[in-house]
Design an enzyme around this catalytic site. Structure first.
Site, mmCIF file in Angstrom:
data_model
loop_
_atom_site.group_PDB
_atom_site.id
_atom_site.type_symbol
_atom_site.label_atom_id
_atom_site.label_comp_id
_atom_site.label_asym_id
_atom_site.label_seq_id
_atom_site.Cartn_x
_atom_site.Cartn_y
_atom_site.Cartn_z
ATOM 1 N N GLY A 31 36.795 40.488 41.708
ATOM 2 C CA GLY A 31 37.024 39.446 42.701
ATOM 3 C C GLY A 31 36.541 38.080 42.255
ATOM 4 O O GLY A 31 36.273 37.853 41.077
ATOM 5 N N GLU A 35 41.865 31.497 37.297
ATOM 6 C CA GLU A 35 43.197 31.490 36.662
ATOM 7 C C GLU A 35 43.368 32.561 35.600
ATOM 8 O O GLU A 35 44.483 32.991 35.308
ATOM 9 C CB GLU A 35 43.485 30.106 36.072
ATOM 10 N N HIS A 37 42.281 35.699 35.837
ATOM 11 C CA HIS A 37 42.759 36.886 36.564
ATOM 12 C C HIS A 37 44.226 36.713 36.976
ATOM 13 O O HIS A 37 45.025 37.633 36.864
ATOM 14 C CB HIS A 37 41.952 37.093 37.860
HETATM 15 O O1 PAF Z 1 36.059 42.626 33.812
HETATM 16 C C1 PAF Z 1 35.696 42.932 34.969
HETATM 17 O O2 PAF Z 1 35.846 42.164 35.915
HETATM 18 C C2 PAF Z 1 35.038 44.279 35.217
HETATM 19 O O3 PAF Z 1 34.219 44.640 34.166
HETATM 20 C C3 PAF Z 1 36.050 45.389 35.530
HETATM 21 C C4 PAF Z 1 36.985 45.688 34.365
HETATM 22 C C5 PAF Z 1 36.882 44.998 36.750
HETATM 23 C C6 PAF Z 1 35.304 46.693 35.870
HETATM 24 O O4 PAF Z 1 34.464 46.533 36.968
#
Ligand code: PAF
Length: 286
Positions: A31, A35, A37
């Site tokens: 969460g 950008e 993500h």
């Molecule tokens: O990269 C991340 O945000 C976290 O390590 C992941 C892959 C969502 C696992 O919790």
């Protein structure tokens, strides 16, 4: 876009789309999306029919004393960002759903998990591999999308997928950067404006190190590493380098004989800018 909180509901949705022949892309996140993500969600939408994003701040990948409690969370903001990037389902479980009482099972990629980040965050990758394996079993995607920003995480998960014969295609996507070169990260919100400006030094030194290897043909990697340390110390005394490593991109072993090395070179570092710990890397073909 739908929000799913229950594991069995997420599994049924995935099974439905698989049955009707749809290709599922999955983007795991903690969460507070940026950008980087969103570029993964957009890529997943481009390559797949249906996109699942998970939002779960995974307690098992934080060490005691790390920022689990303070980790930024804003579900409403994330919801809108996911929706506008083309995500179809957000898996947003509670901690008790993922790790109920008497939860005992962990998966670990030995050796790789102990290097680089693992030296400073022992146990971190065990938490990452465990949650990602659980999420893969819940979302059952065809493709999983991860950012190159977390190079070791990508290498560790690649090895887990290979070693455990997991039927998923791993797609590693380029790091998205701020205009000044700072790699996007949810933890950048801890930085002041001044620290954010100064943190551009990390991308700068990684590019300098690449030049030293490719253009200046420096053969002693200790010289490259020392130069990086010197540049950081001179340009930003308020930062402190925790490590810099020059390795291959699979087993993360130090490259000793760069002259005769023909694979991908991964230069990775971790450093504090003020109180904030940041990581970054550069990957290139020799
Ligand atoms: O990269 C991340 O945000 C976290 O390590 C992941 C892959 C969502 C696992 O919790």
């Amino acid at each position: 876009m739908k929000i799913i909180k229950e594991i069995s509901a997420m599994q049924s949705i995935s099974e439905y789309y698989r049955r009707i022949g749809k290709k599922i892309g999955f983007v795991p996140t903690m969460g507070f999306l940026h950008e980087g993500h969103l570029s993964l969600i957009i890529k997943a939408k481009d390559e797949c029919d249906i996109v699942f994003t998970s939002i779960f701040v995974n307690p098992t990948q934080f060490l005691p004393g790390e920022d689990f409690k303070d980790y930024p969370r804003d579900f409403l903001r994330d919801y809108h960002l996911c929706k506008s990037s083309g995500c179809d389902y957000v898996f947003y479980p509670d901690a008790d759903t993922m790790f109920p009482e008497n939860y005992f099972t962990y998966v670990n990629v030995n050796v790789l998990s102990d290097k680089l980040e693992g030296m400073f965050r022992p146990g971190h990758f065990k938490g990452v591999t465990t949650i990602v394996l659980k999420l893969l079993n819940i979302t059952k995607p065809h493709n999983i999308y991860l950012g190159q920003k977390d190079a070791q995480q990508a290498a560790v998960l690649k090895k887990m997928i290979l070693d455990l014969n997991i039927d998923v295609n791993l797609r590693i996507c380029d790091t998205v950067r701020e205009e000044n070169g700072l790699a996007m990260s949810s933890r950048n919100m801890y930085l002041s404006k001044d620290e954010k400006d100064k943190a551009s030094v990390f991308n700068f030194v990684l590019n300098e190190a690449k030049k030293m290897i490719l253009e200046d043909k420096i053969e002693d990697m200790n010289v490259v590493k020392q130069s990086v340390k010197n540049i950081i110390e001179t340009k930003t005394p308020e930062s402190s380098l925790q490590y810099i490593a020059i390795t291959d991109n699979n087993l993360l072993e130090d490259i000793k004989d760069i002259k005769n090395y023909n694979g991908e070179v991964l230069i990775s570092l971790a450093a504090y800018m003020g109180k904030t710990r940041l990581i970054d890397n550069i990957l290139f073909k020799k």
